[in-house]
Write a protein that holds these residues in place. Structure first.
Motif, PDB file in Angstrom:
ATOM      1  N   ILE A  84       7.511  22.871  -5.729  1.00 34.38           N
ATOM      2  CA  ILE A  84       8.501  22.352  -4.832  1.00 34.38           C
ATOM      3  C   ILE A  84       9.337  21.150  -5.455  1.00 34.38           C
ATOM      4  O   ILE A  84       8.751  19.999  -5.652  1.00 34.38           O
ATOM      5  CB  ILE A  84       8.176  21.914  -3.630  1.00 34.38           C
ATOM      6  N   ARG A  85      10.505  21.373  -5.841  1.00 36.16           N
ATOM      7  CA  ARG A  85      11.236  20.375  -6.391  1.00 36.16           C
ATOM      8  C   ARG A  85      12.208  19.682  -5.193  1.00 36.16           C
ATOM      9  O   ARG A  85      13.065  20.321  -4.432  1.00 36.16           O
ATOM     10  CB  ARG A  85      12.354  20.788  -7.366  1.00 36.16           C
ATOM     11  N   VAL A  86      12.153  18.378  -5.105  1.00 31.60           N
ATOM     12  CA  VAL A  86      12.729  17.829  -3.780  1.00 31.60           C
ATOM     13  C   VAL A  86      13.719  16.826  -4.491  1.00 31.60           C
ATOM     14  O   VAL A  86      13.664  15.969  -5.327  1.00 31.60           O
ATOM     15  CB  VAL A  86      11.763  17.222  -3.106  1.00 31.60           C
ATOM     16  N   ARG A  87      15.192  16.931  -3.955  1.00 30.17           N
ATOM     17  CA  ARG A  87      16.171  15.962  -4.214  1.00 30.17           C
ATOM     18  C   ARG A  87      16.552  15.488  -3.250  1.00 30.17           C
ATOM     19  O   ARG A  87      16.716  15.710  -2.098  1.00 30.17           O
ATOM     20  CB  ARG A  87      17.237  16.893  -5.116  1.00 30.17           C
ATOM     21  N   ASP A  88      17.280  14.175  -3.400  1.00 30.21           N
ATOM     22  CA  ASP A  88      17.917  13.334  -2.251  1.00 30.21           C
ATOM     23  C   ASP A  88      19.307  13.908  -2.033  1.00 30.21           C
ATOM     24  O   ASP A  88      19.783  14.715  -2.824  1.00 30.21           O
ATOM     25  CB  ASP A  88      17.567  12.056  -2.314  1.00 30.21           C
ATOM     26  N   SER A  99       9.170  13.883 -12.034  1.00 32.73           N
ATOM     27  CA  SER A  99       9.609  13.353 -10.766  1.00 32.73           C
ATOM     28  C   SER A  99      10.153  14.191 -10.018  1.00 32.73           C
ATOM     29  O   SER A  99      10.940  15.039 -10.150  1.00 32.73           O
ATOM     30  CB  SER A  99      10.598  11.912 -11.189  1.00 32.73           C
ATOM     31  N   GLY A 100       9.868  14.040  -8.596  1.00 33.00           N
ATOM     32  CA  GLY A 100      10.365  14.918  -7.441  1.00 33.00           C
ATOM     33  C   GLY A 100       9.761  16.262  -7.510  1.00 33.00           C
ATOM     34  O   GLY A 100      10.223  17.236  -6.863  1.00 33.00           O
ATOM     35  N   LEU A 101       8.626  16.472  -8.302  1.00 34.38           N
ATOM     36  CA  LEU A 101       7.881  17.919  -8.351  1.00 34.38           C
ATOM     37  C   LEU A 101       6.829  17.811  -7.716  1.00 34.38           C
ATOM     38  O   LEU A 101       5.947  16.801  -7.620  1.00 34.38           O
ATOM     39  CB  LEU A 101       7.822  18.355  -9.678  1.00 34.38           C
TER      40      LEU A 101
END
Length: 788
Positions: A624-628, A667-669
């Motif tokens: 899951i890659r999460v971005r702002d 980062s973000g993973l």
């Protein structure tokens, strides 16, 4: 390899008597035959027999011993490993017994003399393996239900388990079809000596196998999903093979049949389907003889039915993908584009239309003391900070999600623009955008991965002064080279060869039907003549004037993470004005173009299911890659993840929650691992909240596992792989029929712990019998030939 043996002589004190005996014997021989009449062939034979018998007696005096090395009984370990995978249920041609039943007889307690003999000389350890390795006492637990053949993993475990211990070898009873061989190959160094016993024959008989299934998705509206299946038919020469595709509810979507001309043939089936809903859905493909789809294995005569069906996952995306359309004036293009996309649940068009240009500050045409634009007099809030001023363009917003969206005009910040997946510009000059907005739009495509399309209305391309701007840089055509005149003739639209190959640019399923459609399209009249295409860009469509001169009409290219396109026609809307049928084609063309524009645009929350390479259980890594809002990695998110299995009826079972951990490498993973419980479809969904608890987004993904796909990929025993294992480790292929002889000779082969054995040759009746026989034969021959 066998251990070398030697002969030693222990009676050294008898050397002199032995020499004396030899001398006396030779003198006696000379005396006996000195005066004998010569007879051709008789006298030499008699002398030879006398010498042979004398030599045997002389050698016995010095006590010869036969000595060598052999495996010390009970000191060496020996592993017997049996394959317990479902692949052993295959019936070879004409054999009423499966391979598994033959293997059971081979290791049956009480019937296996070779196994008892092996236990007399070695410390035997019994194992069974499928997806994992397990020890066993007597192989009674063999049921051949294992869902994989982790052969390579099994050998590695044995290597690690017995490292530094006296393991004499591994007797491997299998068909050699491993499901865990990595793509990078295998390293045989350090493995123990392997003696494979091949179970099965090279003729499995009749079988229909789904060898490979490939799913491709396109923007083609009528059939956006293509399912290509490679099916191998063995033993069905001259018969039809059927392939049937079922949807998630079990309803038959399509059935196809192909003729198998040869005994072994690969057939290619292609299904074009259109899922009724967006998101993840599952299909089931089943193959077999034309009349055999619903019959049992015993009735069809197939070696196995485990490889006759496959579950397929199709992900049409969540959507809707929001597209921002910006125009310098109200026009026909937006009207038709908006109406076309109203029927598409995957796209959502937001309009920003300028209805009045910005006026200079020194021009005042309103009432005394009025600074607002008189066009808005009497409407809405007339406060100074809310109304449109003279020095601002008059913009209207269409299809916005709330009153705040695009309130200040074209987005000025990353958060505002990155909310969209695509941007379309039409009838708008470059000066409308600030320098920061131009750079932001370029970053939107190259870094965000968004889609960009410029239409050929007035004030675009060269007329809009986009050359030497960030927006001009991302276009697939040059704006600074040459200045072609606008052709003052009607223009005929046509697809290039590249356009014919792109499913999103076609509207018909075949090339012939597409050419017929193109020939009936109305001519166009307005064009931005841009003949210079950038390297790497593709011309999808052209227009030709009355003299046959062609100009690029639709050009596309990749730009950074995104894609950009240019439609140089300024009156594309004419296509939809001819008749209802053409209007439907016109709408369909717009929907396919916009879907292509946003098809691969990354979203804030991305969920992927990546199979672990070489894993016998077909475990997957869920990433899951999460971005702002700025599409930067978000490390302080809370991620919830659930996985549901899809049963044979297409219904989702109760979801299982997985523990998600942030990655140390990216980062973000966030990652989690899921091991499927069986063959079928799986659906994963995730919801993400930020540090303040606000919802950041959701995502879903679907995948399938087919544990029988690799297991039954080949029904023939993999003899070449087993031969490689044997040769590289110093072993040999052993046939099941000669197991008893092999085990009997095994102690004489190379082993870690050995002992010396000695056997006296002189103290045996055979030696004396041999010497006596030589003397008796000599005497008898002399008497027969009348020699004294």
């Amino acid at each position: 390899m066998p251990t070398l043996s030697t002969i030693i002589f222990s009676g050294k004190e008898w050397i002199i008597p032995a020499v004396a005996l030899a001398v006396v014997g030779l003198i006696s021989l000379y005396w006996s035959y000195q005066h004998s009449p010569a007879q051709r062939g008789t006298k030499p034979v008699c002398i030879f027999l006398r010498l042979l018998g004398l030599a045997a007696l002389v050698v016995c005096l010095i006590e010869p011993h036969w000595t060598g090395q052999r495996a010390k009984p009970g000191a060496n370990l020996f592993a017997v490993v049996a394959d317990n995978s479902q692949g052993m249920e295959i019936h070879d041609y004409g054999d009423p017994e499966s391979r598994g039943e033959a293997l059971k007889k081979l290791v049956a307690e009480g019937d296996s003399l070779w196994l008892s003999s092996l236990q007399e000389n070695f410390n035997v350890r019994n194992y069974v393996f499928d997806s994992k390795l397990r020890s066993t006492d007597n192989f009674t637990e063999l049921d051949f239900k294992g869902r994989a053949s982790a052969l390579w993993t099994t050998l590695q475990l044995l290597k690690e388990r017995y490292e530094g211990r006296p393991l004499a070898g591994v007797l491997l009873l299998t068909d050699g079809n491993a499901t865990d061989i990595p793509d990078t190959g295998i390293e045989l160094k350090g493995l123990p000596t392997i003696y494979p016993v091949v179970i099965g024959r090279n003729d499995p008989g009749k079988d229909v196998t789904i060898q490979q299934v490939t799913v491709t998705q396109t923007a083609f509206e009528d059939a956006p999903v293509n399912v290509d299946a490679q099916v191998v038919a063995i033993g069905y020469a001259g018969k039809k093979i059927a392939a049937v595709l079922y949807d998630q509810a079990g309803v038959k979507v399509e059935k196809q049949t192909l003729l198998a001309a040869n005994r072994s043939q690969t057939l290619s089936f292609r299904f074009n389907v259109r899922p009724e809903k967006s998101g993840v859905t599952f299909y089931r493909l089943q193959v077999g003889g034309n009349e055999d789809l619903d019959r049992k294995q015993t009735e069809t005569g197939e070696a196995t039915l485990a490889n006759n069906q496959r579950v397929i996952a199709v992900d049409r995306g969540g959507g809707p993908f929001r597209i921002l359309y910006v125009s310098g004036r109200p026009n026909w293009e937006f009207k038709f584009l908006n109406r076309a996309l109203l029927g598409d649940d995957q796209t959502d068009l937001v309009g920003l239309i300028r209805i009045a240009k910005r006026e200079p500050k020194f021009v005042f045409r309103g009432r005394a003391g009025e600074s607002s634009n008189p066009l808005f007099r009497g409407f809405g809030n007339q406060e100074a900070e809310e109304v449109q001023r003279y020095d601002q363009p008059v913009l209207i917003r269409l299809n916005t999600k709330d009153a705040e969206e695009l309130r200040a005009g074209f987005p000025r910040t990353v958060e505002e623009l990155y909310e969209y997946s695509g941007v379309i510009i039409d009838d708008l000059e470059a000066s409308f955008f600030t320098a920061d907005q131009k750079a932001l739009l370029q970053r939107f495509v190259s870094e965000r991965g968004g889609g960009f399309l410029m239409l050929g209305g007035i004030d675009t391309f060269r007329e809009g002064k986009y050359d030497r701007t960030p927006i001009g840089n991302l276009l697939p055509v040059y704006l600074t080279r040459g200045s072609e005149p606008n052709p003052n003739t009607v223009l005929k639209f046509d697809l290039t060869r590249e356009g014919m190959l792109q499913t999103w640019s076609r509207l018909r399923g075949t090339e012939g039907a597409e050419k017929t459609r193109l020939s009936g399209m109305p001519p166009f009249e307005i064009l931005n003549p841009l003949s210079e295409v950038k390297p790497g860009a593709s011309v999808v469509a052209t227009v030709a004037d009355e003299h046959g001169v062609k100009y690029p009409a639709l050009i596309v290219q990749r730009f950074g993470l995104g894609r950009s396109a240019a439609l140089t026609l300024g009156d594309f809307w004419r296509w939809g004005m001819r008749d209802p049928e053409m209007h439907e084609d016109f709408d369909k063309s717009w929907r396919q173009l916009t879907r292509w524009l946003v098809a691969d645009v990354p979203q804030r929350i991305g969920l992927q299911a990546i199979p672990k390479p070489g894993d016998p259980n077909q475990a997957v890594d869920l990433q899951i890659r999460v971005r702002d809002l700025k599409y930067l990695p978000m490390d302080n998110a809370t991620v919830d993840l659930e996985v549901s299995a899809v049963n044979a009826e297409g219904k989702m079972e109760k979801p299982i929650k997985l523990q998600v951990e942030p990655s140390n490498d990216e980062s973000g993973l966030y990652t989690a691992t899921y091991v499927p419980r069986g063959t079928g479809g799986y659906f994963a969904s995730t919801s993400v909240t930020n540090a303040t608890g606000a919802m950041a987004g959701k995502a879903e993904v679907g995948w399938t596992t087919d544990l029988a796909a690799e297991e039954f990929k080949s029904l023939k025993p993999n003899v070449s792989f087993l031969e490689t294992l044997a040769q590289q480790t110093g072993g040999e292929i052993v046939s099941a029929s000669r197991l008893d002889a092999f085990v009997a000779a095994l102690p004489s082969k190379k082993a870690p712990v050995t002992e010396t054995w000695t056997k006296p040759l002189w103290h045996t009746p055979l030696v004396f019998l041999f010497a006596l026989s030589c003397f008796v034969m000599e005497w008898g021959l002399r008497r027969w030939r009348g020699l004294p």
